[in-house]
Scaffold this motif. Structure first.
Motif, PDB file in Angstrom:
ATOM      1  N   ALA A  75      16.427  -4.137  39.466  1.00 25.59           N
ATOM      2  CA  ALA A  75      17.638  -3.493  39.973  1.00 25.59           C
ATOM      3  C   ALA A  75      18.540  -3.014  38.844  1.00 25.59           C
ATOM      4  O   ALA A  75      19.190  -1.966  38.949  1.00 25.59           O
ATOM      5  N   LEU A  76      18.577  -3.763  37.758  1.00 27.11           N
ATOM      6  CA  LEU A  76      19.431  -3.420  36.617  1.00 27.11           C
ATOM      7  C   LEU A  76      18.745  -2.489  35.631  1.00 27.11           C
ATOM      8  O   LEU A  76      19.330  -2.127  34.604  1.00 27.11           O
ATOM      9  N   LEU A  77      17.499  -2.116  35.918  1.00 26.77           N
ATOM     10  CA  LEU A  77      16.726  -1.215  35.045  1.00 26.77           C
ATOM     11  C   LEU A  77      16.618  -1.775  33.628  1.00 26.77           C
ATOM     12  O   LEU A  77      16.791  -1.068  32.632  1.00 26.77           O
ATOM     13  N   LEU A  78      16.320  -3.069  33.533  1.00 26.50           N
ATOM     14  CA  LEU A  78      16.259  -3.714  32.233  1.00 26.50           C
ATOM     15  C   LEU A  78      14.991  -3.341  31.485  1.00 26.50           C
ATOM     16  O   LEU A  78      13.920  -3.182  32.073  1.00 26.50           O
ATOM     17  N   GLU A  79      15.115  -3.227  30.162  1.00 30.05           N
ATOM     18  CA  GLU A  79      13.959  -3.082  29.297  1.00 30.05           C
ATOM     19  C   GLU A  79      13.233  -4.431  29.221  1.00 30.05           C
ATOM     20  O   GLU A  79      13.812  -5.481  29.553  1.00 30.05           O
ATOM     21  N   PRO A  80      11.969  -4.439  28.772  1.00 30.31           N
ATOM     22  CA  PRO A  80      11.220  -5.717  28.714  1.00 30.31           C
ATOM     23  C   PRO A  80      11.931  -6.806  27.922  1.00 30.31           C
ATOM     24  O   PRO A  80      11.969  -7.960  28.352  1.00 30.31           O
ATOM     25  N   ASP A  81      12.502  -6.463  26.750  1.00 30.35           N
ATOM     26  CA  ASP A  81      13.227  -7.467  25.967  1.00 30.35           C
ATOM     27  C   ASP A  81      14.413  -8.016  26.744  1.00 30.35           C
ATOM     28  O   ASP A  81      14.710  -9.217  26.704  1.00 30.35           O
ATOM     29  N   GLU A  82      15.102  -7.143  27.464  1.00 33.31           N
ATOM     30  CA  GLU A  82      16.259  -7.569  28.248  1.00 33.31           C
ATOM     31  C   GLU A  82      15.837  -8.457  29.415  1.00 33.31           C
ATOM     32  O   GLU A  82      16.525  -9.436  29.739  1.00 33.31           O
ATOM     33  N   ALA A  83      14.720  -8.116  30.052  1.00 35.07           N
ATOM     34  CA  ALA A  83      14.253  -8.919  31.184  1.00 35.07           C
ATOM     35  C   ALA A  83      13.886 -10.331  30.727  1.00 35.07           C
ATOM     36  O   ALA A  83      14.214 -11.319  31.394  1.00 35.07           O
ATOM     37  N   ARG A  84      13.203 -10.436  29.593  1.00 34.26           N
ATOM     38  CA  ARG A  84      12.866 -11.771  29.077  1.00 34.26           C
ATOM     39  C   ARG A  84      14.131 -12.545  28.706  1.00 34.26           C
ATOM     40  O   ARG A  84      14.217 -13.761  28.908  1.00 34.26           O
ATOM     41  N   HIS A  85      15.105 -11.829  28.168  1.00 34.67           N
ATOM     42  CA  HIS A  85      16.376 -12.457  27.813  1.00 34.67           C
ATOM     43  C   HIS A  85      17.080 -12.999  29.059  1.00 34.67           C
ATOM     44  O   HIS A  85      17.635 -14.104  29.035  1.00 34.67           O
ATOM     45  N   ARG A 179      23.879  -2.348  14.598  1.00 36.57           N
ATOM     46  CA  ARG A 179      23.751  -2.628  16.028  1.00 36.57           C
ATOM     47  C   ARG A 179      22.404  -3.287  16.339  1.00 36.57           C
ATOM     48  O   ARG A 179      22.315  -4.139  17.232  1.00 36.57           O
ATOM     49  N   GLU A 180      21.351  -2.910  15.609  1.00 33.56           N
ATOM     50  CA  GLU A 180      20.059  -3.562  15.783  1.00 33.56           C
ATOM     51  C   GLU A 180      20.157  -5.046  15.436  1.00 33.56           C
ATOM     52  O   GLU A 180      19.565  -5.894  16.106  1.00 33.56           O
ATOM     53  N   ASN A 181      20.918  -5.344  14.382  1.00 32.49           N
ATOM     54  CA  ASN A 181      21.098  -6.746  14.006  1.00 32.49           C
ATOM     55  C   ASN A 181      21.807  -7.536  15.104  1.00 32.49           C
ATOM     56  O   ASN A 181      21.448  -8.677  15.411  1.00 32.49           O
ATOM     57  N   VAL A 182      22.829  -6.939  15.694  1.00 29.55           N
ATOM     58  CA  VAL A 182      23.554  -7.593  16.783  1.00 29.55           C
ATOM     59  C   VAL A 182      22.621  -7.845  17.962  1.00 29.55           C
ATOM     60  O   VAL A 182      22.620  -8.929  18.559  1.00 29.55           O
ATOM     61  N   ALA A 183      21.813  -6.844  18.283  1.00 30.98           N
ATOM     62  CA  ALA A 183      20.900  -6.981  19.422  1.00 30.98           C
ATOM     63  C   ALA A 183      19.881  -8.088  19.187  1.00 30.98           C
ATOM     64  O   ALA A 183      19.546  -8.850  20.102  1.00 30.98           O
ATOM     65  N   PHE A 184      19.385  -8.202  17.952  1.00 37.61           N
ATOM     66  CA  PHE A 184      18.414  -9.258  17.675  1.00 37.61           C
ATOM     67  C   PHE A 184      19.083 -10.629  17.665  1.00 37.61           C
ATOM     68  O   PHE A 184      18.490 -11.614  18.109  1.00 37.61           O
ATOM     69  N   LEU A 185      20.315 -10.715  17.170  1.00 41.68           N
ATOM     70  CA  LEU A 185      21.019 -11.994  17.196  1.00 41.68           C
ATOM     71  C   LEU A 185      21.258 -12.464  18.629  1.00 41.68           C
ATOM     72  O   LEU A 185      21.213 -13.664  18.912  1.00 41.68           O
ATOM     73  N   GLN A 222      17.556  -6.636  21.765  1.00 41.82           N
ATOM     74  CA  GLN A 222      16.389  -5.886  21.294  1.00 41.82           C
ATOM     75  C   GLN A 222      15.651  -6.706  20.245  1.00 41.82           C
ATOM     76  O   GLN A 222      16.273  -7.249  19.326  1.00 41.82           O
ATOM     77  N   ASP A 223      14.347  -6.779  20.379  1.00 46.35           N
ATOM     78  CA  ASP A 223      13.543  -7.481  19.383  1.00 46.35           C
ATOM     79  C   ASP A 223      13.377  -6.599  18.147  1.00 46.35           C
ATOM     80  O   ASP A 223      13.574  -5.381  18.201  1.00 46.35           O
ATOM     81  N   LYS A 224      13.033  -7.233  17.029  1.00 46.58           N
ATOM     82  CA  LYS A 224      12.775  -6.501  15.793  1.00 46.58           C
ATOM     83  C   LYS A 224      11.275  -6.358  15.657  1.00 46.58           C
ATOM     84  O   LYS A 224      10.579  -7.335  15.357  1.00 46.58           O
TER      85      LYS A 224
END
Length: 297
Positions: A75-85, A179-185, A222-224
């Motif tokens: 429903a939230l249209l999550l990406e795979p990394d977001e869904a696992r999160h 921003r990539e660093n923030v997403a991975f943290l 987001q994963d690295k």
């Protein structure tokens, strides 16, 4: 930060970024009191009651099922990394047993250390938990600077990126890298909610960097894995490098990250020139302001 609070923030930020037309819902106009979808709209899309979703967003549902979480992810249209999160936040693992605390020092895996030593013409490093830099090769020193000049506690990619102004000079697109660093943290925080050193790092960066504080509140995830990074190196100019991440299957807390230029490109020539200068015996080593500062990472 507790997983309940993180779950609440994650769901609210993902709900806020969607509009009715994004998920094929009618929008009857009028002013909305909240950004994005309403709770009742998301509940309808996920096939749950509004009361249940409200309690879930407030962190008051103890053990939501995989089916409910999968429905919310769709429903939230999550990406795979977001869904696992989402699954990790909603169903956190029990605290680690004694003797396996997340604060214990990491040792570089022997095979990763061997690979690192053999990659003489490719800048590479081993990244550990919290994006700590555990090891690096001489080619990485030429590009980023000597991490050995820093105290071990300071060898951390987001700390360097946000707290050292030199990093803004080295990265041609500093904002995207930061921003990539923030997403991975955020991904790390979901994996290790009981890690006190990670909490300290996030707290310090939030206090000392307005950019980090603003982007952390958006809850990116987001994963690295792989991608491109552009550099403005003071010795050789523009570098467009491809990075790849190799993680041992039995130890995902460590990753070998390599940076390489595509063959036959100006960036390939520039990288070869940089490494040749660094290897020249008459050159004592990079000088201040030419990439020697390890905080440029």
């Amino acid at each position: 930060m507790s997983t309940a609070i993180s779950l609440s923030e994650f769901l609210r930020t993902r709900r806020a970024r969607l509009r009715p037309e994004d998920v094929a819902l009618p929008d009857f106009g009028g002013r909305r009191r909240v950004a994005g979808l309403r709770r009742e709209e998301l509940a309808q899309l996920a096939g749950v009651s509004v009361d249940y979703y409200t309690r879930l967003e407030q962190g008051r549902v103890g053990n939501p099922s995989d089916a409910v979480l999968d429905a919310l992810a769709r429903a939230l249209l999550l990406e795979p990394d977001e869904a696992r999160h989402l699954h990790r936040l909603a169903r956190p693992r029990p605290a680690r047993r004694a003797g396996r605390t997340p604060s214990a020092p990491q040792r570089v895996r022997p095979m990763l250390a061997r690979l690192l030593a053999e990659l003489s013409d490719v800048p590479a490093m081993v990244m550990g938990r919290r994006m700590d830099v555990l090891a690096w090769n001489q080619a990485a020193v030429s590009l980023f600077g000597d991490y050995g000049a820093l105290a071990p506690a300071e060898r951390n990619i987001p700390r360097i990126t946000f707290l050292d102004p030199a990093s803004r000079e080295l990265y041609a697109d500093w904002t995207a890298c930061a921003r990539e660093n923030v997403a991975f943290l955020h991904l790390e925080a979901g994996r290790r909610p009981d890690d006190p050193r990670l909490a300290e790092l996030i707290g310090e960066l939030s206090m000392r960097s307005a950019d980090f504080r603003r982007w952390w509140a958006e809850h990116p995830v987001q994963d690295k894995t792989s991608g491109r990074k552009r550099f403005r190196h003071p010795l050789v100019g523009e570098l467009d490098l491809v990075y790849d991440t190799l993680r041992p299957a039995d130890d995902p807390d460590q990753a070998l990250i390599t940076y390489a230029a595509e063959p036959g490109t100006p960036s390939d020539d520039a990288l070869r020139l940089l490494l040749a200068w660094a290897a020249a015996p008459e050159v004592p080593g990079p000088v201040s302001g030419t990439g020697a500062d390890p905080r440029r990472r």
